[in-house]
Design a protein around this motif. Structure first.
Motif, PDB file in Angstrom:
ATOM      1  N   VAL A 126      -3.617  22.148  32.292  1.00 14.11           N
ATOM      2  CA  VAL A 126      -2.899  21.929  31.856  1.00 14.11           C
ATOM      3  C   VAL A 126      -1.775  20.173  32.010  1.00 14.11           C
ATOM      4  O   VAL A 126      -1.080  19.442  31.792  1.00 14.11           O
ATOM      5  N   PHE A 130      -1.030  16.370  31.506  1.00 11.73           N
ATOM      6  CA  PHE A 130      -0.437  15.518  31.472  1.00 11.73           C
ATOM      7  C   PHE A 130      -0.109  14.707  32.702  1.00 11.73           C
ATOM      8  O   PHE A 130       0.989  13.620  31.759  1.00 11.73           O
ATOM      9  N   GLN A 151      10.324  12.353  33.740  1.00 10.04           N
ATOM     10  CA  GLN A 151      11.059  12.891  33.105  1.00 10.04           C
ATOM     11  C   GLN A 151      10.460  12.580  31.579  1.00 10.04           C
ATOM     12  O   GLN A 151      10.631  12.957  30.185  1.00 10.04           O
ATOM     13  N   THR A 152       9.963  10.849  31.614  1.00 12.51           N
ATOM     14  CA  THR A 152       9.739  10.619  30.003  1.00 12.51           C
ATOM     15  C   THR A 152       8.805  10.966  29.560  1.00 12.51           C
ATOM     16  O   THR A 152       8.109  11.219  28.172  1.00 12.51           O
ATOM     17  N   ALA A 154       7.397  14.241  30.406  1.00 14.23           N
ATOM     18  CA  ALA A 154       7.525  15.395  29.978  1.00 14.23           C
ATOM     19  C   ALA A 154       8.541  15.614  28.722  1.00 14.23           C
ATOM     20  O   ALA A 154       7.554  16.388  27.842  1.00 14.23           O
ATOM     21  N   ALA A 155       9.225  14.360  28.329  1.00 13.69           N
ATOM     22  CA  ALA A 155       9.850  14.649  26.903  1.00 13.69           C
ATOM     23  C   ALA A 155       8.982  14.159  25.802  1.00 13.69           C
ATOM     24  O   ALA A 155       8.569  15.253  24.596  1.00 13.69           O
ATOM     25  N   TRP A 157       5.440  14.583  26.062  1.00 17.64           N
ATOM     26  CA  TRP A 157       4.504  15.882  25.788  1.00 17.64           C
ATOM     27  C   TRP A 157       4.947  16.593  24.729  1.00 17.64           C
ATOM     28  O   TRP A 157       4.570  17.545  24.099  1.00 17.64           O
ATOM     29  N   ALA A 158       5.976  17.384  25.537  1.00 16.84           N
ATOM     30  CA  ALA A 158       7.278  18.231  24.855  1.00 16.84           C
ATOM     31  C   ALA A 158       7.379  17.476  23.280  1.00 16.84           C
ATOM     32  O   ALA A 158       6.780  18.932  22.074  1.00 16.84           O
ATOM     33  N   GLY A 159       6.847  16.566  22.228  1.00 16.50           N
ATOM     34  CA  GLY A 159       7.313  16.170  21.480  1.00 16.50           C
ATOM     35  C   GLY A 159       5.752  16.459  20.689  1.00 16.50           C
ATOM     36  O   GLY A 159       5.927  16.498  19.542  1.00 16.50           O
ATOM     37  N   HIS A 161       3.627  18.168  21.643  1.00 13.12           N
ATOM     38  CA  HIS A 161       3.270  19.214  22.008  1.00 13.12           C
ATOM     39  C   HIS A 161       4.499  20.492  20.690  1.00 13.12           C
ATOM     40  O   HIS A 161       3.661  20.269  19.783  1.00 13.12           O
ATOM     41  N   GLY A 162       4.930  19.828  20.291  1.00 12.19           N
ATOM     42  CA  GLY A 162       6.310  20.852  19.653  1.00 12.19           C
ATOM     43  C   GLY A 162       5.834  20.399  18.428  1.00 12.19           C
ATOM     44  O   GLY A 162       5.446  21.314  17.406  1.00 12.19           O
ATOM     45  N   MET A 163       5.311  19.494  18.165  1.00  7.95           N
ATOM     46  CA  MET A 163       3.972  18.962  16.546  1.00  7.95           C
ATOM     47  C   MET A 163       3.149  19.601  16.483  1.00  7.95           C
ATOM     48  O   MET A 163       3.419  20.133  15.689  1.00  7.95           O
ATOM     49  N   SER A 165       2.844  22.497  18.045  1.00  7.13           N
ATOM     50  CA  SER A 165       2.483  23.931  17.493  1.00  7.13           C
ATOM     51  C   SER A 165       3.923  24.160  16.381  1.00  7.13           C
ATOM     52  O   SER A 165       2.943  25.132  15.198  1.00  7.13           O
ATOM     53  N   LEU A 187       8.496   9.873  17.602  1.00  3.48           N
ATOM     54  CA  LEU A 187       8.315   9.979  18.887  1.00  3.48           C
ATOM     55  C   LEU A 187       8.246   8.510  19.737  1.00  3.48           C
ATOM     56  O   LEU A 187       8.689   8.510  20.859  1.00  3.48           O
ATOM     57  N   LEU A 191      10.511   7.017  22.908  1.00  4.96           N
ATOM     58  CA  LEU A 191      10.660   7.025  24.461  1.00  4.96           C
ATOM     59  C   LEU A 191       9.804   6.307  24.841  1.00  4.96           C
ATOM     60  O   LEU A 191       9.423   5.776  26.218  1.00  4.96           O
TER      61      LEU A 191
END
Lengths: 196, 196
Positions: A126, A130, A151-152, A154-155, A157-159, A161-163, A165, A187, A191
């Motif tokens: 993982v 990243f 931080q950018t 991470a944000a 990747w979270a976005g 990943h969220g899509m 998921s 996104l 970002l």
DNA sequence: ACCTGAACACCGTTCAAGT
DNA sequence: ACCTGAACACCGTTCAAGT
């Protein structure tokens, strides 16, 4: 019976993992059982426990393979993209992989194991994913300092990943699956706007 | 035994759901079983099947409660925030709820059921959550047309959901849990900068 | 040394039988 | 009408016994 030695330990391991993957792909995680894997291999359940300490360890091994396949899929997508499109290609490949392999992808992120040693290996994969995104972002936004970059990324990747998921679990159907590309553009523009 | 009538159907249902929640909170989803719930209620397994057609239906009912609790948690957070902070408060509350109720939260998004009728109810809750975020975004960015609003809200929610998801599954530990606020700021600044 | 088959303690689900 | 308890077909895991 007993003492067949038809296959080496390594072959048995390979058979177990590929049969497990076949069941997961075909029928989902819930349909998987040690007994079913063993039967598909042509062996008894007991034999599986000569290779893996328990079911969790087997699933972890499946997850390591899936994570590697996902990583390879991203590298492929990046390799065939122009420098401008690398980041979008990687993000899109992430979502594509999840949609193309929903059950395997879900298992990677949904399996909660209590074995810290083995799950650390998944964790390493993982972090590799990243780091890949972070490096693409760094190339595009060279003015970011390392903390902001982290931080950018991470944000971002979270976005992504969220899509993936929400899409895979059917929670984003109302948005129209054809809208996925639009969400991703929003996104990335927000970002990681391309430097011009 | 038989014909006890100690409790009404409604009471039995309530007992079953709250005992199920107790097990999930304490030991996780994997530790839940129909037999364990029945024993905690002081009844036999068979009785559970007078109330719920199967285990999936029971878990779905648990998920409806969790989704409602999440929704209420967001409304609370919004109510105690200034207009400027409403969107951030809602996003933060989403992540907070996931961290405070990891097992219940995961069940909502990880349970894959094949019962379209019941899972549509969960879907309605999810859409309510999304509509809430969309309305907050609309208040902050009145210049967006409805299509852009929809896509931005979806990207935003995916980002928040992704952070919650990665956090709860321990996939974001390396970023430092204290960094969660920073990630959220980056996401909100990028996708929904306050109008000035 | 390698593998089996039976055992143990669990599951979800059903349903005849009791009150 | 309401609830039980036993049954059925499954689990994961262990391990004495066979070759």
């Amino acid at each position: 019976m007993a003492r067949r030695s038809d296959h080496t330990r390594e072959q048995l391991r390979e058979m177990a993992l590929s049969q497990a993957e076949a069941v997961i792909v075909r029928d989902g995680i819930g349909a998987l059982s040690m007994r079913k894997i063993a039967k598909a291999m042509g062996y008894t359940v007991g034999t599986l426990y000569l290779i893996f300490p328990n079911q969790d360890a087997l699933l972890l091994a499946v997850n390591l393979r899936t994570a590697d396949a996902l990583h390879a899929h991203l590298l492929d997508a990046i390799a065939t993209a122009t420098p401008q499109q690398e980041l979008r290609a990687a993000a899109s490949a992430y979502i594509d992989f999840a949609q193309a392999n929903p059950h395997r992808w879900r298992l990677v992120f949904e399996l909660s194991t209590e074995q810290p040693d083995q799950s650390a290996q998944v964790q390493r994969r993982v972090e590799q994913l990243f780091a890949l995104i972070e490096s693409l972002l760094a190339a595009r936004q060279p003015m970011l300092d390392s903390a902001a970059l982290r931080q950018t990324a991470a944000a971002l990747w979270a976005g992504v990943h969220g899509m993936a998921s929400l899409h895979v679990t059917g929670k984003l159907d109302w948005a129209g699956s054809d809208q996925a590309g639009g969400m991703l553009d929003v996104l990335l523009d927000g970002l990681a706007p391309p430097v011009r």
